[in-house]
Structure formats: structure tokens, C-alpha cells
Design an enzyme around this catalytic site. Structure first.
Site, PDB file in Angstrom:
ATOM      1  N   SER A   1       0.852  -1.188   0.000  1.00  0.00           N
ATOM      2  CA  SER A   1       0.000   0.000   0.000  1.00  0.00           C
ATOM      3  C   SER A   1       0.882   1.231   0.000  1.00  0.00           C
ATOM      4  O   SER A   1       2.110   1.135   0.042  1.00  0.00           O
ATOM      5  CB  SER A   1      -0.909  -0.004   1.229  1.00  0.00           C
ATOM      6  OG  SER A   1      -0.111   0.201   2.381  1.00  0.00           O
ATOM      7  N   LYS A   2       0.223   2.378  -0.014  1.00  0.00           N
ATOM      8  CA  LYS A   2       0.964   3.631  -0.165  1.00  0.00           C
ATOM      9  C   LYS A   2       2.038   3.822   0.903  1.00  0.00           C
ATOM     10  O   LYS A   2       3.042   4.475   0.651  1.00  0.00           O
ATOM     11  CB  LYS A   2      -0.007   4.812  -0.135  1.00  0.00           C
ATOM     12  CG  LYS A   2      -0.605   5.056  -1.505  1.00  0.00           C
ATOM     13  CD  LYS A   2      -1.325   6.377  -1.564  1.00  0.00           C
ATOM     14  CE  LYS A   2      -1.932   6.557  -2.936  1.00  0.00           C
ATOM     15  NZ  LYS A   2      -3.225   7.214  -2.912  1.00  0.00           N
ATOM     16  N   ARG A   3       1.807   3.257   2.083  1.00  0.00           N
ATOM     17  CA  ARG A   3       2.814   3.500   3.122  1.00  0.00           C
ATOM     18  C   ARG A   3       4.132   2.758   2.843  1.00  0.00           C
ATOM     19  O   ARG A   3       5.149   3.032   3.455  1.00  0.00           O
ATOM     20  CB  ARG A   3       2.262   3.190   4.516  1.00  0.00           C
ATOM     21  CG  ARG A   3       2.052   1.747   4.787  1.00  0.00           C
ATOM     22  CD  ARG A   3       1.237   1.522   6.051  1.00  0.00           C
ATOM     23  NE  ARG A   3       0.791   0.156   6.079  1.00  0.00           N
ATOM     24  CZ  ARG A   3       1.549  -0.856   6.477  1.00  0.00           C
ATOM     25  NH1 ARG A   3       2.765  -0.642   6.927  1.00  0.00           N
ATOM     26  NH2 ARG A   3       1.087  -2.091   6.430  1.00  0.00           N
ATOM     27  N   HIS A   4       4.104   1.811   1.897  1.00  0.00           N
ATOM     28  CA  HIS A   4       5.351   1.149   1.505  1.00  0.00           C
ATOM     29  C   HIS A   4       6.095   1.927   0.427  1.00  0.00           C
ATOM     30  O   HIS A   4       7.182   1.554   0.024  1.00  0.00           O
ATOM     31  CB  HIS A   4       5.063  -0.254   0.935  1.00  0.00           C
ATOM     32  CG  HIS A   4       4.516  -1.203   1.953  1.00  0.00           C
ATOM     33  ND1 HIS A   4       3.222  -1.661   1.909  1.00  0.00           N
ATOM     34  CD2 HIS A   4       5.088  -1.763   3.042  1.00  0.00           C
ATOM     35  CE1 HIS A   4       3.023  -2.480   2.933  1.00  0.00           C
ATOM     36  NE2 HIS A   4       4.134  -2.550   3.632  1.00  0.00           N
ATOM     37  N   GLY A   5       5.479   2.991  -0.055  1.00  0.00           N
ATOM     38  CA  GLY A   5       6.091   3.740  -1.164  1.00  0.00           C
ATOM     39  C   GLY A   5       5.108   3.836  -2.307  1.00  0.00           C
ATOM     40  O   GLY A   5       3.912   3.619  -2.128  1.00  0.00           O
TER      41      GLY A   5
END
Ligand code: GLU
Length: 483
Positions: free
Chosen positions: A254-258
């Protein structure tokens, strides 16, 4: 159409069916890639369907971004994209056919009744599911003109087994599948119905998609089997549910991984399409321990048996390494044009192409290539990094002034000749070449890292090189701030 092993015996048709959400997710891109490769490998057809029934999210911009991303990856389709929203009438027709043939029924339950039913189920701690209250009731019991939905009459006995080409054999008890809605009270089809009808009408033989859709397969198969019973010609497709991509911490990507959008890898991370293609291929599919696999090889090698059952972990370092490989392999003129576009109007594409052989061996991204090439277009007086400014102390400036005099006399502006002159001077001064090269680099590029110093001299040319050196050689020491 297909044997149990998933090996096709007829013409393969695959589809990629994205819902436009604003960008092409890398997970979606990998699904698209697998579908495309499978079709190409078998000489079949690869189709694209835009699942745009959520009109609020499915903006033209979101659709364009998906098509743009697929295009950039080089995934081409054998027919123009099909838009699911154009086919609502056909979807409704199938719902009515199921209704007319006793495989579906009208449900007149009001929203309030359904809410009360759910509240009871919650209180009794039983699974929340439509209780089939209208399955066996006579529609004449409903108030005149009352709105209704059409629900699928899912078999309540027995079980359904899928021989999934990736997950293996998966079985679900039919009693666990609810009589879900096919057609809403306003006559619009539900997603579940639309997918099945479109897959059939497009002649899809292999449904390759994320394993978050495995549960849906058990809900979609009853429609397929009912329609097959009614009119024939609705074979089960081969299913291949591919594990989702996870982040390095094991959680769903998800976005928190990049970055999760393909365009971010292109525009922000400076990744080449062939590198992302290769990386996504290897993410969840393997052929021995091969890492670098070209598009042609991928088409020749791809199969569903090579798709892993476990979730793949996204590793940006691996992607960057592959990118470095493809940058080194890429044509210089092509790289120059990509970098020129990034740098904007200041860039001279011809000069960039000339510089590529010395820029690309060290670059892992287009960004690094762009940064590495900035010195070519820097305007005098050069902006200095702090480290570069520190190299240009009085002693270094004095040496640059002396060296410059020798270089002014030099007509043969080639690597060999420049190296010979610089060496002669360094030896006379009893200096290592490095001692001289670093201040030269600072003066010529404003930085402490660049291609080989003689390459830099040749790329900049005599006039510009000497102007840059002289600007530093003649001026007193300056700090990074006022340089
Ligand atoms: N539109 C769905 C999605 O984007 C895919 C549906 C399918 O592949 O059956 O997740």
C-alpha cells in the site's frame, strides 16, 4: 476449451479488467502482464475491459492513466477496450434470463427489513447473510408495484470445487454462498453479474487475477453454470488467482510502503518500462533463478505453473538493480531523449547522447542519469556543492591556473592527449593524479562526483572547459554559499 491442468487446448483469450481508481496500481500492472504474457505465449488474444461501473471514481482521467500505463509497459491489446458501463442492458438481459428459467428470483425485502434481519444476525452472532426469505415465496405476495431486486438462486446443497491453476484445488460449501443481488431495484446490474456476462461475451477462457477475487469465483460460477444449463456455451473458465504483492514488512502493498502507481515508477523513480516489466514478471513468477528476462524470452517462457502460491514481496532495490541493467543496455539516443524530457528546455539531446556511454554505467535510474548530466548544461558561474567548494582551496586554485595555461596550448582535445598533458603536469608537481583530478572536477562540474575527468573535458569542449577552470583558477577562495 482447457484441460484440468490449465493447459489450453483451444484458442486462449485472457482479459485484464481494471477498475479505474486514479492510477494503474503495480499489482494491477502485474495482473495485466501475466494475462498478456499468457495470451501471447499461447498465440491467443489479450483483451482489455474497463470496469467503470462506479461512475464517480471512473473519470476519464483515471481511465487514461490506466491505458497510458499499459501502453508504456508495452502491453498491447487485440481489440479496442471494452467499457463495462456500455453493457448494462446486456447484463440485465442475462439477469432476466436467469429469472425466467428459475435460476434467480425477485426479492421484495425493503431496506428496513434487511436492516432488521442483519441486526438479528448480529445479536445471534451468526454470519450476516441474506436469509433467502423470498427464494420460495410467490411474488404475488408482494404489494402491488413494490420495488424488487433480482437475486441469484445459488444451490444450497453440495459444494463447488475450483481447480485453480495457481491455488490448486479449492472447495467451498454451496450453503456458504449467499443469494446475492444480480440486478438492483433501479434495474442496474451488480458488479458480480457484469463480470461474468462480460467474460462470457468476450470469450474469455482464462481468468487470471489477484487472489482477492478467489471468493468471487465461487459466487460467479453459479451464474456461469446456470446459464450453461439454460442455453449451453457457457463453459467454466480456467481460473488462476495470483497472490497479491506485499511490502517488505509482509503486509499488503500500500501507499505507506512507497509508490504504488506505475506512473510514479516512471515519473518519480526514473524506471524504464522494460525494467518494470521484468521486475513485475519476476515478482511472483520464476523460471529457475533467472533474474534478467527480456520481453521475447518472457513470452516464450511464461506459464501459470511458474506462478508462486505465496505472496511476493516488493523490493525496490531489486527493481533499481534491474533498472541499472536495462539502462546500461539501452540505446543512447533513447536515453538522451528521456533525460532531455526530464531536464526540459535547457538540455541538448545530441550532447546527452554523446555523454550517455560515460553516464550510464553508474546510473540506476533516469533521475541519476539526469543528475549526472546536469554539469553539461550548467551555466557559469557554476553553483558549487559544499564539498566541491571545499576542494578549491588556494593551493588547488593555483595549480588549476598553471594547468590551465598548459591546456590553453593544447589543440588535440582528446582523452589521450588531455590525460598525457595532465599527467605531465602532475608528475612535475610530484602530485598523484587524483589530487589534481578532484579540484578539476569541482571546477568543471561543481560537484565531487562525475564521469572520468577527461571524459568531462571532452564532452564540455575546450572553450567551455577552460572557461570553467579559469573561473575558479583566477578567483580567490569562496564559500559554497556565495559561489
Ligand atoms: N475490476 C476488478 C479489479 O480491478 C477485477 C475483476 C476481475 O478481474 O474479475 O479488481
Amino acid at each position: 476449451m482447457a484441460s484440468d491442468s490449465g493447459a489450453p487446448t483451444g484458442k486462449v483469450v485472457t482479459r485484464f479488467a481494471p477498475s479505474p481508481t486514479g492510477y494503474l496500481h503495480i499489482g494491477g500492472a502485474r495482473t495485466a502482464l501475466f494475462n498478456w504474457l499468457f495470451a501471447r505465449h499461447h498465440g491467443g488474444r489479450a483483451l482489455l475491459r474497463i470496469e467503470d461501473t462506479d461512475r464517480k471514481r471512473s473519470t476519464q482521467d483515471a481511465i487514461d492513466k490506466i491505458i497510458d500505463g499499459l501502453d508504456w509497459l508495452g502491453l498491447d491489446y487485440d481489440e479496442p477496450a471494452l467499457f463495462q458501463s456500455d453493457r448494462a442492458e446486456r447484463h440485465a438481459e442475462v439477469a432476466r434470463r436467469l429469472l425466467d428459467n428459475g435460476h434467480a428470483y425477485k426479492c421484495f425485502a425493503t431496506p428496513e427489513e434487511l436492516e432488521a434481519m442483519r441486526a438479528e444476525q448480529r445479536a445471534a452472532k451468526v454470519p450476516m447473510r441474506y436469509d433467502r426469505r423470498w427464494r420460495d415465496r410467490d411474488p404475488v405476495e408482494a404489494p402491488e408495484g413494490a420495488p424488487y431486486v433480482i437475486r441469484l438462486k445459488v444451490p444450497t446443497e453440495g459444494e463447488t470445487t475450483i481447480e485453480d491453476a495457481v491455488q490448486g484445488k479449492v472447495t467451498v460449501k454451496n450453503a456458504e454462498i449467499d443469494d446475492y443481488v444480480l440486478l438492483r431495484a433501479d434495474g442496474t446490474p451488480t458488479y458480480m453479474l457484469a463480470v461474468v456476462v462480460d467474460d462470457h461475451d468476450m470469450g474469455v477462457t482464462h481468468v487470471i487475477r489477484g487472489d482477492d477475487h478467489l471468493n468471487n469465483a465461487f459466487r460467479q460460477l453459479p451464474i456461469i453454470r446456470a446459464m450453461n444449463a439454460i442455453e449451453g456455451g457457457w463453459p467454466d473458465p480456467v481460473y488462476a488467482h495470483v497472490p497479491l504483492i506485499h511490502g517488505p514488512d509482509g503486509a499488503k502493498m500500500s501507499k505507506r510502503h512507497g509508490a504504488v502507481g506505475v506512473e510514479a515508477y516512471r515519473d518519480d523513480e526514473g524506471i524504464l518500462p522494460e525494467a518494470l516489466f521484468n521486475y513485475l514478471l519476476r515478482l511472483g513468477w520464476g523460471h529457475g533463478d533467472r533474474e534478467e528476462i527480456s520481453r521475447e524470452e518472457a513470452v516464450a517462457l511464461f506459464d501459470l505453473s511458474g506462478v508462486g502460491k505465496g505472496p511476493a514481496r516488493f523490493d525496490i532495490k531489486k527493481l533499481q538493480n534491474l533498472n541499472g541493467h536495462y539502462i546500461r543496455e539501452a540505446d543512447d539516443a533513447r536515453l538522451a531523449s528521456i533525460v532531455a524530457e526530464k531536464l526540459g528546455s535547457s538540455a541538448d539531446e545530441k550532447l546527452l547522447a554523446k555523454a550517455m556511454p560515460v553516464l550510464k554505467p553508474r546510473a540506476k535510474s533516469i533521475n541519476e542519469l539526469s543528475e549526472g548530466s546536469q554539469f553539461l548544461f550548467a551555466k557559469r558561474p557554476l553553483e558549487m556543492t559544499e564539498k566541491a567548494a571545499a576542494l578549491l582551496d588556494d593551493e588547488a586554485r593555483a595549480r588549476l591556473a598553471e594547468l590551465s595555461k598548459m591546456l590553453h596550448l593544447q589543440n588535440d582535445w582528446t582523452i589521450e592527449a588531455l590525460e598525457a598533458t595532465t599527467k605531465t603536469y602532475a608528475e612535475a608537481q610530484e602530485l598523484g593524479l587524483g589530487k589534481l583530478a578532484q579540484p578539476m572536477r569541482a571546477a568543471l562540474t561543481g560537484t565531487t562526483t562525475s564521469p572520468g575527468i577527461f571524459d568531462v573535458l571532452v564532452l564540455l569542449g575546450k572553450e567551455e572547459s577552460l572557461a570553467r577552470i579559469d573561473a575558479q583558477a583566477s578567483s580567490p577562495a569562496r564559500s559554497a554559499q556565495d559561489a
